[in-house]
Design a protein around this motif. Structure first.
Motif, PDB file in Angstrom:
ATOM      1  N   PRO A 137       1.099  -0.991  -0.005  1.00 25.43           N
ATOM      2  CA  PRO A 137      -0.047   0.679  -0.126  1.00 25.43           C
ATOM      3  C   PRO A 137       0.448   1.392   0.086  1.00 25.43           C
ATOM      4  N   ASP A 138       0.252   2.364  -1.062  1.00 31.07           N
ATOM      5  CA  ASP A 138       1.017   3.490  -0.623  1.00 31.07           C
ATOM      6  C   ASP A 138       0.618   4.926   0.543  1.00 31.07           C
ATOM      7  N   LYS A 139       1.181   4.491   1.663  1.00 24.66           N
ATOM      8  CA  LYS A 139       0.481   4.875   2.372  1.00 24.66           C
ATOM      9  C   LYS A 139       0.721   6.171   2.868  1.00 24.66           C
ATOM     10  N   ILE A 140       1.774   6.927   2.046  1.00 18.65           N
ATOM     11  CA  ILE A 140       1.573   8.361   2.150  1.00 18.65           C
ATOM     12  C   ILE A 140       0.526   8.981   1.495  1.00 18.65           C
ATOM     13  N   ALA A 141      -0.154   8.518  -0.035  1.00 14.31           N
ATOM     14  CA  ALA A 141      -0.655   8.468  -0.253  1.00 14.31           C
ATOM     15  C   ALA A 141      -2.273   8.567   0.416  1.00 14.31           C
ATOM     16  N   ILE A 142      -2.678   7.684   0.903  1.00 12.96           N
ATOM     17  CA  ILE A 142      -4.064   7.612   1.816  1.00 12.96           C
ATOM     18  C   ILE A 142      -4.022   7.663   2.779  1.00 12.96           C
ATOM     19  N   LYS A 143      -2.719   8.048   3.237  1.00 11.22           N
ATOM     20  CA  LYS A 143      -3.041   9.297   4.570  1.00 11.22           C
ATOM     21  C   LYS A 143      -3.153  10.790   3.520  1.00 11.22           C
ATOM     22  N   ASP A 144      -2.484  11.313   2.787  1.00 17.56           N
ATOM     23  CA  ASP A 144      -2.913  12.120   2.168  1.00 17.56           C
ATOM     24  C   ASP A 144      -4.499  12.635   1.559  1.00 17.56           C
ATOM     25  N   ALA A 145      -5.242  11.454   0.888  1.00 20.81           N
ATOM     26  CA  ALA A 145      -6.450  10.969   0.687  1.00 20.81           C
ATOM     27  C   ALA A 145      -6.929  11.410   1.779  1.00 20.81           C
ATOM     28  N   LEU A 146      -6.911  10.746   3.085  1.00 20.43           N
ATOM     29  CA  LEU A 146      -7.886  10.709   3.982  1.00 20.43           C
ATOM     30  C   LEU A 146      -7.876  12.021   4.996  1.00 20.43           C
ATOM     31  N   LYS A 147      -6.929  12.702   4.812  1.00 13.12           N
ATOM     32  CA  LYS A 147      -6.302  13.925   4.964  1.00 13.12           C
ATOM     33  C   LYS A 147      -7.652  15.036   4.610  1.00 13.12           C
ATOM     34  N   GLN A 148      -7.431  14.544   3.689  1.00  8.28           N
ATOM     35  CA  GLN A 148      -8.447  15.789   2.275  1.00  8.28           C
ATOM     36  C   GLN A 148      -9.425  15.155   2.727  1.00  8.28           C
ATOM     37  N   GLY A 149     -10.249  13.913   3.359  1.00  7.49           N
ATOM     38  CA  GLY A 149     -11.466  13.601   3.437  1.00  7.49           C
ATOM     39  C   GLY A 149     -12.112  12.748   2.557  1.00  7.49           C
ATOM     40  N   LEU A 150     -11.671  12.505   2.045  1.00  4.91           N
ATOM     41  CA  LEU A 150     -11.475  11.457   1.086  1.00  4.91           C
ATOM     42  C   LEU A 150     -11.886   9.792   1.345  1.00  4.91           C
ATOM     43  N   LYS A 151     -12.891   9.567   1.058  1.00  5.24           N
ATOM     44  CA  LYS A 151     -13.186   7.320   1.885  1.00  5.24           C
ATOM     45  C   LYS A 151     -12.371   7.001   0.665  1.00  5.24           C
ATOM     46  N   VAL A 152     -11.434   6.670   1.342  1.00  2.00           N
ATOM     47  CA  VAL A 152     -10.787   4.713   0.916  1.00  2.00           C
ATOM     48  C   VAL A 152     -10.754   3.616   1.536  1.00  2.00           C
ATOM     49  N   ASP A 153     -11.690   2.828   0.518  1.00  2.25           N
ATOM     50  CA  ASP A 153     -12.527   1.126   1.035  1.00  2.25           C
ATOM     51  C   ASP A 153     -10.634   0.528   1.693  1.00  2.25           C
ATOM     52  N   GLY A 154     -10.944  -0.138   2.660  1.00  2.00           N
ATOM     53  CA  GLY A 154      -9.860  -0.893   3.163  1.00  2.00           C
ATOM     54  C   GLY A 154      -8.951   0.167   3.927  1.00  2.00           C
ATOM     55  N   ALA A 155      -8.781   1.282   4.421  1.00  3.77           N
ATOM     56  CA  ALA A 155      -7.914   1.905   5.247  1.00  3.77           C
ATOM     57  C   ALA A 155      -8.996   3.190   6.037  1.00  3.77           C
ATOM     58  N   THR A 156      -7.944   3.723   7.022  1.00  5.25           N
ATOM     59  CA  THR A 156      -8.500   4.773   7.873  1.00  5.25           C
ATOM     60  C   THR A 156      -7.549   5.401   8.460  1.00  5.25           C
ATOM     61  N   LEU A 157      -7.823   6.570   8.736  1.00  8.38           N
ATOM     62  CA  LEU A 157      -6.942   7.610   9.352  1.00  8.38           C
ATOM     63  C   LEU A 157      -6.958   7.412  10.869  1.00  8.38           C
ATOM     64  N   VAL A 158      -6.014   6.537  12.050  1.00 10.02           N
ATOM     65  CA  VAL A 158      -5.944   6.321  13.360  1.00 10.02           C
ATOM     66  C   VAL A 158      -5.509   7.531  14.028  1.00 10.02           C
ATOM     67  N   GLU A 159      -5.164   7.832  14.744  1.00 16.37           N
ATOM     68  CA  GLU A 159      -4.421   8.874  16.138  1.00 16.37           C
ATOM     69  C   GLU A 159      -4.076   8.609  17.164  1.00 16.37           C
ATOM     70  N   SER A 160      -2.437   8.535  17.312  1.00 18.70           N
ATOM     71  CA  SER A 160      -2.384   7.700  18.015  1.00 18.70           C
ATOM     72  C   SER A 160      -1.533   8.742  18.835  1.00 18.70           C
ATOM     73  N   LEU A 161      -1.546   8.021  20.326  1.00 14.46           N
ATOM     74  CA  LEU A 161       0.086   8.859  21.429  1.00 14.46           C
ATOM     75  C   LEU A 161       1.387   8.135  21.219  1.00 14.46           C
ATOM     76  N   ASN A 162       1.883   8.144  21.017  1.00 19.50           N
ATOM     77  CA  ASN A 162       3.542   7.174  21.159  1.00 19.50           C
ATOM     78  C   ASN A 162       3.569   8.551  22.636  1.00 19.50           C
ATOM     79  N   ILE A 163       4.074   7.434  23.047  1.00 15.62           N
ATOM     80  CA  ILE A 163       4.629   8.161  24.805  1.00 15.62           C
ATOM     81  C   ILE A 163       6.802   8.523  24.793  1.00 15.62           C
ATOM     82  N   GLN A 164       6.495   9.525  24.651  1.00 18.01           N
ATOM     83  CA  GLN A 164       8.694  10.310  24.298  1.00 18.01           C
ATOM     84  C   GLN A 164       8.752  10.066  25.671  1.00 18.01           C
ATOM     85  N   ILE A 165       9.929   9.287  25.709  1.00 21.29           N
ATOM     86  CA  ILE A 165      11.359   9.778  26.650  1.00 21.29           C
ATOM     87  C   ILE A 165      12.229  10.122  26.813  1.00 21.29           C
ATOM     88  N   LYS A 166      12.888  11.538  27.355  1.00 21.10           N
ATOM     89  CA  LYS A 166      14.075  12.421  27.322  1.00 21.10           C
ATOM     90  C   LYS A 166      14.546  12.498  28.521  1.00 21.10           C
TER      91      LYS A 166
END
Length: 166
Positions: A137-166
């Motif tokens: 899959p072209d994840k960058i193109a899929i992400k761009d399409a989903l961010k533009q509000g387009l529907k992509v069958d078989g893919a969703t944009l999931v927001e996650s929190l990633n812990i950062q330790i410094k």
């Protein structure tokens, strides 16, 4: 006490603290407040200890990566030396027209092998070619399409929190 146990105890202490206030005067139970503060300190100490341990592990991982890279370079250098020395030996054995050399410490000989060398892939008939197709899959193109509000069958944009330790 484990961090998850401390978290559960802290939640209970928060509830007890907030529920301990007298309805008429608004006074807080001193014991509930002290227990809450003690658990907060213990929880903070545990979080700091875990974060420091993670940082040490990260440093170890980086040190191993550097050492692996160094060892791989050393390995490659030794392989190159081996190939060079084998070619020197081969060249000199052939110059003397020797196919065998026997000694107490080593035995050198040649063995026959076969390999196919492809001169021109385009001239080969299809029966002697194989095709390997990989579909990714072209994840960058899929992400761009989903961010533009387009529907992509078989893919969703999931927001996650990633812990950062410094």
């Amino acid at each position: 006490m484990k961090l998850r146990e401390l978290t559960a105890e802290l939640e209970k202490a928060f509830d007890m603290f907030y529920n301990s206030a007298e309805e008429e005067t608004g006074e807080i139970d001193v014991e509930a407040k002290k227990q809450l503060e003690d658990l907060k300190v213990a929880w903070n100490d545990k979080v700091i200890a875990l974060a420091e341990f993670i940082k040490r592990i990260r440093a170890d991982i980086e040190a191993y990566k550097v050492e692996i890279d160094r060892l791989l370079k050393t390995k490659k250098s030794l392989e190159n030396k081996e190939e060079f020395l084998k070619s020197v030996l081969d060249e000199n054995m052939r110059a003397r027209k020797l196919t065998k050399f026997d000694d107490v410490s080593c035995k050198i000989s040649y063995r026959k092998s076969e390999k196919v060398e492809i001169e021109d892939l385009d001239r080969l008939s299809e029966e002697f070619k194989k095709s390997i197709t990989t579909i990714n899959p072209d994840k960058i193109a899929i992400k761009d399409a989903l961010k533009q509000g387009l529907k992509v069958d078989g893919a969703t944009l999931v927001e996650s929190l990633n812990i950062q330790i410094k």
